[in-house]
Design a protein around this motif. Sequence first.
Motif, short mmCIF file in Angstrom:
data_model
loop_
_atom_site.label_atom_id
_atom_site.label_comp_id
_atom_site.label_asym_id
_atom_site.label_seq_id
_atom_site.Cartn_x
_atom_site.Cartn_y
_atom_site.Cartn_z
N VAL A 202 66.32 -40.32 92.29
CA VAL A 202 66.49 -41.70 92.77
C VAL A 202 65.17 -42.41 92.57
O VAL A 202 64.17 -42.07 93.21
N SER A 203 65.13 -43.34 91.65
CA SER A 203 63.89 -44.05 91.34
C SER A 203 64.06 -45.53 91.60
O SER A 203 65.19 -46.04 91.65
N ASP A 204 62.94 -46.20 91.81
CA ASP A 204 63.02 -47.64 92.09
C ASP A 204 61.76 -48.32 91.58
O ASP A 204 60.79 -47.67 91.18
N THR A 205 61.79 -49.63 91.58
CA THR A 205 60.65 -50.46 91.16
C THR A 205 60.03 -51.14 92.38
O THR A 205 59.58 -52.27 92.31
N GLY A 206 60.04 -50.41 93.50
CA GLY A 206 59.56 -50.98 94.76
C GLY A 206 58.05 -50.96 94.88
O GLY A 206 57.31 -50.86 93.89
N ILE A 207 57.57 -50.98 96.13
CA ILE A 207 56.15 -51.16 96.39
C ILE A 207 55.35 -49.90 96.12
O ILE A 207 54.11 -49.93 96.06
N GLY A 208 56.00 -48.76 95.96
CA GLY A 208 55.30 -47.51 95.72
C GLY A 208 54.77 -46.91 97.00
O GLY A 208 54.88 -47.47 98.09
N ILE A 209 54.18 -45.74 96.86
CA ILE A 209 53.67 -44.99 98.01
C ILE A 209 52.20 -44.67 97.76
O ILE A 209 51.86 -44.14 96.69
N PRO A 210 51.30 -44.97 98.69
CA PRO A 210 49.88 -44.61 98.52
C PRO A 210 49.73 -43.11 98.28
O PRO A 210 50.42 -42.30 98.89
N GLU A 211 48.82 -42.75 97.38
CA GLU A 211 48.65 -41.35 97.00
C GLU A 211 48.32 -40.47 98.20
O GLU A 211 48.78 -39.33 98.29
N GLY A 212 47.54 -41.01 99.13
CA GLY A 212 47.16 -40.21 100.29
C GLY A 212 48.32 -39.91 101.23
O GLY A 212 48.22 -39.01 102.07
N GLU A 213 49.42 -40.66 101.10
CA GLU A 213 50.58 -40.43 101.97
C GLU A 213 51.55 -39.40 101.40
O GLU A 213 52.42 -38.91 102.12
N LEU A 214 51.43 -39.08 100.11
CA LEU A 214 52.41 -38.21 99.46
C LEU A 214 52.55 -36.83 100.11
O LEU A 214 53.67 -36.35 100.29
#
Length: 586
Positions: free
Chosen positions: A532-544
């Motif tokens: 499930v992919s999207d073109t949204g705001i993304g996720i900060p790398e530190g939160e992954l």
Amino acid sequence: MVAGCVGRVLFSSTRLSIWPGGWREPGGRLVSTSGLDFLRAGEEMGERMRALDWSATPLGPVDTWPQSLRAALSICLGSRFPIALYWGSHLTLLYNRAWSSILGAKHPWALGRDAREVWPEIWDTIGPLFQQVMTRGESTYSEDQLLAMHRHGYTEECYFNYTFTPVHGEDGSVQGVFNAVIETTYRVIGERRTEVLRALGEALTAVPSAQQACDRAVEVLRGATADAPFAAVYLLEPDGQTALLAGSVGLPPGSPAATARVVLGSDEDRALWSFERPGASRATTVVDVTAQTFGQPPPGGPWPEAATSAFVTPLLGGGAGSVRLGFVVLGVSPRRAVDEAYRQFAERVAVYLTSALVTARAYEEEKKRAEALAEIDRAKTAFFSNVSHEFRTPLTLMLSPLDDLRRAADAGQPVDREQLALVQRNSQRLLKLVNTLLDFSRLEAGRAQAHYEPTDLGALTADLASTFRAAIERGGVRLEVDCPPLAEPVFVDHDMWEKIVLNLLSNAFKHTFDGVITVRLRDRGPDVVLEVSDTGIGIPEGELPNLFERFHRVHGARSRTHEGTGIGLALVHELTRLHRGHIDVT
């Protein structure tokens, strides 16, 4: 001390008198020094002296030897204390069996040879002492004197307590030098190594981290170059297959001796230290080093010679030393042979460092547990705050229409269907929230029961995704569903799969404001992959790393709504695990 005078020799502990034709013991027995009788004592050395052609030496034939030499040598051979005589202007060497160990491999070659020929490597030190005794008749005493002898095929670090005492002839002149010796090499070096271990133990007390333990150990070894000309500490990664350099001293950075990363047992790695694979020998090993393999002449510590070998000792922790934490490399002094005492020193260094590493890692683990518990506590607080809000909002939206409906019923007015619909929607919202909480609770308690059945997963996934299409497109976002039929049915629990798909879609829609959301299903070998992919705001790398933890929410993220409990993705993670799958995010 030996005090010489014409006709007799005095010792501080025993009084021995030399008389013409021999010398008398304290009990009065006369020991003859005529002929070769004075060479009858001394067992091996007496036999060697009798067999030697003394006429080829500066001393000449035995029958020409002066009475002072005969008497002194008779005392020397009869003693079990290490004693040697240097006689005449050439300082010709004679010695007893106890003294022969001082020579090492030079025995018996040194018998009857000049002192300068026997000890060229230390003549700068002992030559002036001989001069003092022979010319001025003054005794010398040296304590724990360093003498770099070449007696076992290499230049050796040796220490001695010894005296050079004049032996007077019949005319009162100094004819030779009496040399009593005690080798103190093992005591001096043992005390030095003990001090290194004491400093190491002190430095490694209450170290809060593994890296700091390595740093402190290296700093102590920086001042111990006489026993460790160079050193390196490697710590194993959690995979147990890779060792990372945690600290070094005396090694050129980036050289084969200080490779930052070593794969255990790898023949292709350029590292000089080929650490063995897990399960291999756990004993200390000795590795040969050369300028070619080292990248430059290996450091020799305080000595001019280059080191030729190093100890590699595993750091063994856990119960009965069953867990390898890493390795410590210690260079071997070029002036000391590898013996049991030296090997034990290397192993003691490893024991001290291992103890500090175990303590530091236990501290780090405890700290992590405390931090994790504190984070869970904070997350729970935020969770209950969010849940309270999530319950309060639909309840508030239900109470007002219910009051209106009750008043209308009391007044005999018709029912407002829109208000009934509002109550129903918020009731369903509450029910969904309660069901999500119950689902997650059952999963955590291990009470969730999955009912797997063969399924056309492409059709089921496309059908589930289509239920979101209207809402997504009303939000100005396109939904693309690419779920072709798979090669064969897949065993899934339908209810759980529905929660996985809808939670992922809901999360994507919540943070996507334009563009497209794509649902894709593919066969990949024995596995099936849902993306499930999207073109949204993304996720900060530190939160992954924390994305699938329970109660976790990305603070400050732009969202269509701030509703949510923070357990949606954690629920997806647990449901995926029940299907023997895994989930990740990129």
